[in-house]
Each structure stands twice: as C-alpha cells, then as structure tokens.
Design an enzyme around this catalytic site. Structure first.
Site, PDB file in Angstrom:
ATOM      1  N   ARG A 111       0.825  -1.209   0.000  1.00  0.00           N
ATOM      2  CA  ARG A 111       0.000   0.000   0.000  1.00  0.00           C
ATOM      3  C   ARG A 111       0.865   1.267   0.000  1.00  0.00           C
ATOM      4  O   ARG A 111       0.598   2.216  -0.744  1.00  0.00           O
ATOM      5  CB  ARG A 111      -0.925  -0.004   1.220  1.00  0.00           C
ATOM      6  CG  ARG A 111      -2.026  -1.046   1.147  1.00  0.00           C
ATOM      7  CD  ARG A 111      -2.775  -1.175   2.473  1.00  0.00           C
ATOM      8  NE  ARG A 111      -3.541   0.024   2.785  1.00  0.00           N
ATOM      9  CZ  ARG A 111      -4.869   0.102   2.683  1.00  0.00           C
ATOM     10  NH1 ARG A 111      -5.570  -0.933   2.282  1.00  0.00           N
ATOM     11  NH2 ARG A 111      -5.501   1.215   2.998  1.00  0.00           N
ATOM     12  N   PRO A 117      -4.068  -2.060  -3.713  1.00  0.00           N
ATOM     13  CA  PRO A 117      -5.307  -1.990  -2.921  1.00  0.00           C
ATOM     14  C   PRO A 117      -5.482  -3.242  -2.065  1.00  0.00           C
ATOM     15  O   PRO A 117      -6.365  -4.073  -2.303  1.00  0.00           O
ATOM     16  CB  PRO A 117      -6.386  -1.878  -3.993  1.00  0.00           C
ATOM     17  CG  PRO A 117      -5.824  -2.646  -5.152  1.00  0.00           C
ATOM     18  CD  PRO A 117      -4.334  -2.413  -5.121  1.00  0.00           C
ATOM     19  N   LYS A 118      -4.657  -3.383  -1.030  1.00  0.00           N
ATOM     20  CA  LYS A 118      -4.573  -4.627  -0.276  1.00  0.00           C
ATOM     21  C   LYS A 118      -5.392  -4.569   1.011  1.00  0.00           C
ATOM     22  O   LYS A 118      -5.402  -3.560   1.712  1.00  0.00           O
ATOM     23  CB  LYS A 118      -3.113  -4.950   0.058  1.00  0.00           C
ATOM     24  CG  LYS A 118      -2.274  -5.188  -1.189  1.00  0.00           C
ATOM     25  CD  LYS A 118      -0.915  -5.754  -0.852  1.00  0.00           C
ATOM     26  CE  LYS A 118      -0.156  -6.120  -2.121  1.00  0.00           C
ATOM     27  NZ  LYS A 118       1.068  -6.866  -1.863  1.00  0.00           N
ATOM     28  N   LYS A 119      -6.061  -5.701   1.294  1.00  0.00           N
ATOM     29  CA  LYS A 119      -6.779  -5.892   2.550  1.00  0.00           C
ATOM     30  C   LYS A 119      -6.385  -7.240   3.146  1.00  0.00           C
ATOM     31  O   LYS A 119      -6.009  -8.167   2.430  1.00  0.00           O
ATOM     32  CB  LYS A 119      -8.293  -5.871   2.319  1.00  0.00           C
ATOM     33  CG  LYS A 119      -8.892  -4.497   2.094  1.00  0.00           C
ATOM     34  CD  LYS A 119     -10.417  -4.589   2.070  1.00  0.00           C
ATOM     35  CE  LYS A 119     -11.056  -3.211   2.050  1.00  0.00           C
ATOM     36  NZ  LYS A 119     -12.553  -3.310   2.141  1.00  0.00           N
TER      37      LYS A 119
END
Length: 247
Positions: A111, A117-119
């Site tokens: 990020r 766009p990492k979760k």
C-alpha cells in the site's frame, strides 16, 4: 534524541525505529500464479476503473491466486484478487482492482510503496488430488473458489511471458492528516528479471460470493474463458507515477 537529519535519512517506512518491511528490491522465488480469466458485466466493470485508463471492447477480468513461499523481506504469504485488462495512452496492461492477502508486511509495503489496494484476508492455493484449488476467505466467509485440472496441458514460455512482462497500473491514495487526499496518483510498475519455470492450463471454474467489505462478486462471472497456472522467479519492480490526479 534522534536528530532531524537522521529522521530524514531513515524515514522510508513506519514505524521509524522498527519499519514494517525492509528496503527493496523485492525478489520472489518459486512464485506461483493461478489465473482464471472471465467475462463480466460491462456496466459493472466501467464503475470500478478510473480514468485516464481505458477499457477494451470485451469486459474481461482476471481472478488471481498467487502463492509466494520465498519473498525478500515479505516472507511466506498468499495473495488473491482481481486484475482488469486496460490501456493507458495506447499501452496495454492490467489495472489491479483489489487484492487480499494474509501477511502484514506486504500489506503495509504494498500500500505505502506502490499503492496496491490490499486488505487482510485468508487466500489459499493448493493441489487437492487432481485439482488445483484457489480459495479466498474474508474472515469466516468464503468469497471465492477457483478450480482447474492440475497440469492438464503445458503452455509454451513464449505464449505466457507477454502476460508477465507487460505493465500493471495502480491507483495510489494516501490521505492527509485532515482526511483530504495528500497523494492520488496512477502508478505503473513491471515485473522484472523473470525466470520462467513452467505453465499449464486445464478445465476451470470460478465462483464468487457477495460480501459488503470484500466485493469480488461486484464483477460477476458471466463466462469463464480459461485458466493458467504459472511458476516463476521474479523481481517486483518499484513503480513510476504516470498521472497525478492532484496536479
């Protein structure tokens, strides 16, 4: 007391005295891709791709599960998400729409450095008897299941390498302390120094399930077009800003 000069010299990541990840470059050994390409709803696709990127005539999405057992600084982790074929000023590439993974260090580094766009989630890639299986759980909820016949047909290196050497695009967003955007940029990056170790295809299937905070099914599967299973070594190149939304 840490001097201001030392702060500036050491300030490449947070926390200052114990950064969440080391400086690059970042090398991946035995990196394994499982990619299912599918056709989706063109109106849904248009709602998630930012200008100045442009969509092609065919509404295509690539659902990926990536196993990374040996990566510099980031360790051993698995990642899953969706990549959308796009063009930028006539250059074909992939827009990384969403990524879900199970390791804090690459979440922070991805990020902060590139704008991935990492979760946090729980993806898995494994072989179950004759089937390559990729799954993605968000908390206790299964949101994706991908399957392919294991190594049914080998693919030539020349047919696979263009998909690995092309550019990818990211929308990097970092807020200011008041919540307004401080950084809002379109970033382009490449995978470099690629060592091809093999690629295969086979019969494939993909199911996506709705979740309020992990909306992979926002891009529904209308028709599966094919799948590839790729094994490589590679370096994840650092990015370049190609468009500044705040300029």
């Amino acid at each position: 007391m840490i001097s201001e000069d030392d702060v500036r010299a050491r300030a490449y990541a947070m926390p200052l005295t114990s950064p969440a990840y080391p400086p690059g470059p970042y090398r991946f050994v035995d990196r394994e891709f499982f990619i299912i390409t599918y056709r989706t709803d063109p109106d849904a696709l248009a709602e998630v791709v930012p200008a100045p990127l442009e969509l092609g005539a065919d509404p295509i999405v690539k659902f990926e599960v990536i196993r990374m057992p040996d990566s510099t600084g980031f360790g051993d982790y698995t990642e899953s998400g969706q990549v959308i074929p796009v063009t930028y000023k006539g250059q074909a590439g992939g827009y990384v729409h969403a990524m879900y993974l199970d390791d804090d260090s690459p979440i922070a580094g991805g990020r902060e450095l590139w704008g991935f766009p990492k979760k946090l989630a729980s993806p898995k890639l494994q072989v179950e008897k004759e089937t390559l299986v990729g799954t993605l759980d968000f908390g206790a909820i299964r949101i994706a299941t991908a399957t392919m016949g294991y190594k049914h047909k080998a693919l030539a290196e020349a047919d696979v390498m263009p998909s690995l050497t092309g550019p990818s695009f990211l929308l990097k967003i970092i807020p200011h302390v008041d919540g307004t955007p401080r950084v809002c940029e379109l970033v382009r990056y490449y995978m470099e120094d690629i060592v091809f170790k093999g690629a295969w295809t086979g019969p494939s299937a993909l199911e996506l399930f709705h979740h309020a905070l992990a909306p992979v099914a926002q891009l529904p599967v209308l028709k599966v077009l094919g799948a590839t299973h790729i094994q490589t070594d590679l370096t994840l190149g650092l990015g370049e800003v190609v468009h500044d939304y705040l300029a």
